[in-house]
Design a protein around this motif. Structure first.
Motif, mmCIF file in Angstrom:
data_model
loop_
_atom_site.group_PDB
_atom_site.id
_atom_site.type_symbol
_atom_site.label_atom_id
_atom_site.label_comp_id
_atom_site.label_asym_id
_atom_site.label_seq_id
_atom_site.Cartn_x
_atom_site.Cartn_y
_atom_site.Cartn_z
ATOM 1 N N GLU A 175 3.104 -1.169 4.219
ATOM 2 C CA GLU A 175 2.851 0.249 3.975
ATOM 3 C C GLU A 175 4.135 0.876 3.452
ATOM 4 O O GLU A 175 5.129 0.953 4.166
ATOM 5 C CB GLU A 175 2.407 0.946 5.251
ATOM 6 C CG GLU A 175 1.060 0.490 5.722
ATOM 7 C CD GLU A 175 0.581 1.270 6.928
ATOM 8 O OE1 GLU A 175 1.277 2.197 7.387
ATOM 9 O OE2 GLU A 175 -0.494 0.943 7.416
ATOM 10 N N THR A 234 -11.459 4.641 -2.464
ATOM 11 C CA THR A 234 -11.754 5.082 -1.101
ATOM 12 C C THR A 234 -12.999 4.438 -0.498
ATOM 13 O O THR A 234 -13.363 4.757 0.636
ATOM 14 C CB THR A 234 -11.934 6.616 -1.055
ATOM 15 O OG1 THR A 234 -12.999 6.977 -1.925
ATOM 16 C CG2 THR A 234 -10.652 7.338 -1.422
ATOM 17 N N TYR A 292 0.859 -1.186 0.000
ATOM 18 C CA TYR A 292 0.000 0.000 0.000
ATOM 19 C C TYR A 292 0.892 1.233 0.000
ATOM 20 O O TYR A 292 1.591 1.503 0.977
ATOM 21 C CB TYR A 292 -0.917 -0.040 1.229
ATOM 22 C CG TYR A 292 -1.635 1.240 1.541
ATOM 23 C CD1 TYR A 292 -2.266 1.980 0.553
ATOM 24 C CD2 TYR A 292 -1.685 1.721 2.836
ATOM 25 C CE1 TYR A 292 -2.926 3.168 0.851
ATOM 26 C CE2 TYR A 292 -2.349 2.902 3.147
ATOM 27 C CZ TYR A 292 -2.953 3.617 2.144
ATOM 28 O OH TYR A 292 -3.600 4.787 2.441
ATOM 29 N N CYS A 310 -5.222 9.126 0.679
ATOM 30 C CA CYS A 310 -4.588 8.185 1.609
ATOM 31 C C CYS A 310 -5.161 8.323 3.015
ATOM 32 O O CYS A 310 -5.309 7.330 3.724
ATOM 33 C CB CYS A 310 -3.079 8.401 1.641
ATOM 34 S SG CYS A 310 -2.266 8.185 0.051
ATOM 35 N N HIS A 317 1.393 5.026 0.290
ATOM 36 C CA HIS A 317 0.658 6.154 0.863
ATOM 37 C C HIS A 317 1.610 7.312 1.117
ATOM 38 O O HIS A 317 2.827 7.156 1.107
ATOM 39 C CB HIS A 317 -0.047 5.755 2.157
ATOM 40 C CG HIS A 317 0.902 5.569 3.297
ATOM 41 N ND1 HIS A 317 1.173 6.573 4.190
ATOM 42 C CD2 HIS A 317 1.660 4.513 3.670
ATOM 43 C CE1 HIS A 317 2.062 6.131 5.072
ATOM 44 N NE2 HIS A 317 2.370 4.895 4.777
ATOM 45 N N GLN A 322 0.579 7.913 -5.353
ATOM 46 C CA GLN A 322 0.255 7.453 -4.010
ATOM 47 C C GLN A 322 -1.177 6.926 -4.018
ATOM 48 O O GLN A 322 -1.861 7.038 -5.009
ATOM 49 C CB GLN A 322 0.443 8.589 -2.992
ATOM 50 C CG GLN A 322 -0.566 9.683 -3.064
ATOM 51 C CD GLN A 322 -0.351 10.653 -4.213
ATOM 52 O OE1 GLN A 322 0.607 10.569 -4.963
ATOM 53 N NE2 GLN A 322 -1.277 11.577 -4.369
ATOM 54 N N SER A 323 -1.598 6.361 -2.920
ATOM 55 C CA SER A 323 -2.928 5.744 -2.747
ATOM 56 C C SER A 323 -3.109 4.529 -3.646
ATOM 57 O O SER A 323 -4.211 4.208 -4.060
ATOM 58 C CB SER A 323 -4.066 6.761 -2.946
ATOM 59 O OG SER A 323 -4.258 7.095 -4.305
ATOM 60 N N GLN A 350 -8.230 6.337 3.012
ATOM 61 C CA GLN A 350 -7.944 4.901 2.916
ATOM 62 C C GLN A 350 -7.403 4.315 4.218
ATOM 63 O O GLN A 350 -7.757 3.189 4.583
ATOM 64 C CB GLN A 350 -6.909 4.633 1.817
ATOM 65 C CG GLN A 350 -7.390 4.860 0.427
ATOM 66 C CD GLN A 350 -6.269 4.736 -0.589
ATOM 67 O OE1 GLN A 350 -5.107 5.039 -0.300
ATOM 68 N NE2 GLN A 350 -6.620 4.296 -1.780
ATOM 69 N N GLN A 351 -6.531 5.055 4.900
ATOM 70 C CA GLN A 351 -5.797 4.508 6.045
ATOM 71 C C GLN A 351 -6.685 3.873 7.111
ATOM 72 O O GLN A 351 -6.439 2.735 7.513
ATOM 73 C CB GLN A 351 -4.888 5.579 6.650
ATOM 74 C CG GLN A 351 -3.966 5.051 7.725
ATOM 75 C CD GLN A 351 -3.008 4.021 7.194
ATOM 76 O OE1 GLN A 351 -2.445 4.183 6.134
ATOM 77 N NE2 GLN A 351 -2.841 2.935 7.921
ATOM 78 N N CYS A 360 -1.382 13.159 1.465
ATOM 79 C CA CYS A 360 -2.372 12.755 0.457
ATOM 80 C C CYS A 360 -3.771 12.640 1.074
ATOM 81 O O CYS A 360 -4.001 11.810 1.958
ATOM 82 C CB CYS A 360 -1.947 11.416 -0.136
ATOM 83 S SG CYS A 360 -3.190 10.605 -1.137
#
Length: 124
Positions: free
Chosen positions: A74, A111, A42, A51, A44, A92-93, A54-55, A48
């Motif tokens: 990560e 997301t 992942y 992100c 990230h 990213q993401s 998402q986290q 972001c």
């Protein structure tokens, strides 16, 4: 009773009964892939906004029993530039999913929890 359940939960976590979400480590990543273990990388970045959405979803899903065998690495998008080149990640993401040592899926910018769940399931 609450103390007992909390103790059981903490013991379960300590024994590794849930998926592991760990900072990226090249040697551990290579070892997991060589062993054919289910792996998700992942990418990230702290800055972001996607992100940040998402986290918490990834953290919630990582503790579900069905994802126990999955290692979620990560990777910091700002520092893991060699890995980004190797995996051809440009944003990213991004999730890169491996099963039996081979990439099986990737997704960028997702997301929604059901979609992220589906991404993680592809590792199994």
């Amino acid at each position: 009773m609450k103390k007992f359940l909390l103790s059981v939960f903490l013991l379960t976590l300590a024994c590794g009964a849930v998926a592991s979400e760990v900072p990226f480590n090249q040697a551990k990543f290579d070892q997991a892939r060589a062993a054919g273990q289910p792996v998700v990388v992942y990418f990230h970045a702290d800055w972001c906004p996607t992100c940040r959405v998402q986290q918490p979803i990834v953290a919630r899903l990582a503790v579900e029993p069905q994802f126990k065998p999955v290692t979620i690495f990560e990777a910091d998008f700002d520092t893991e530039t060699a890995l980004e080149k190797t995996l051809k990640v440009g944003q990213q993401s991004t999730f890169v999913v491996f099963s039996h040592g081979h990439e099986v899926s990737r997704s960028t910018g997702q997301t929604q929890e059901p979609a992220i769940r589906a991404i993680l399931q592809k590792a199994l």
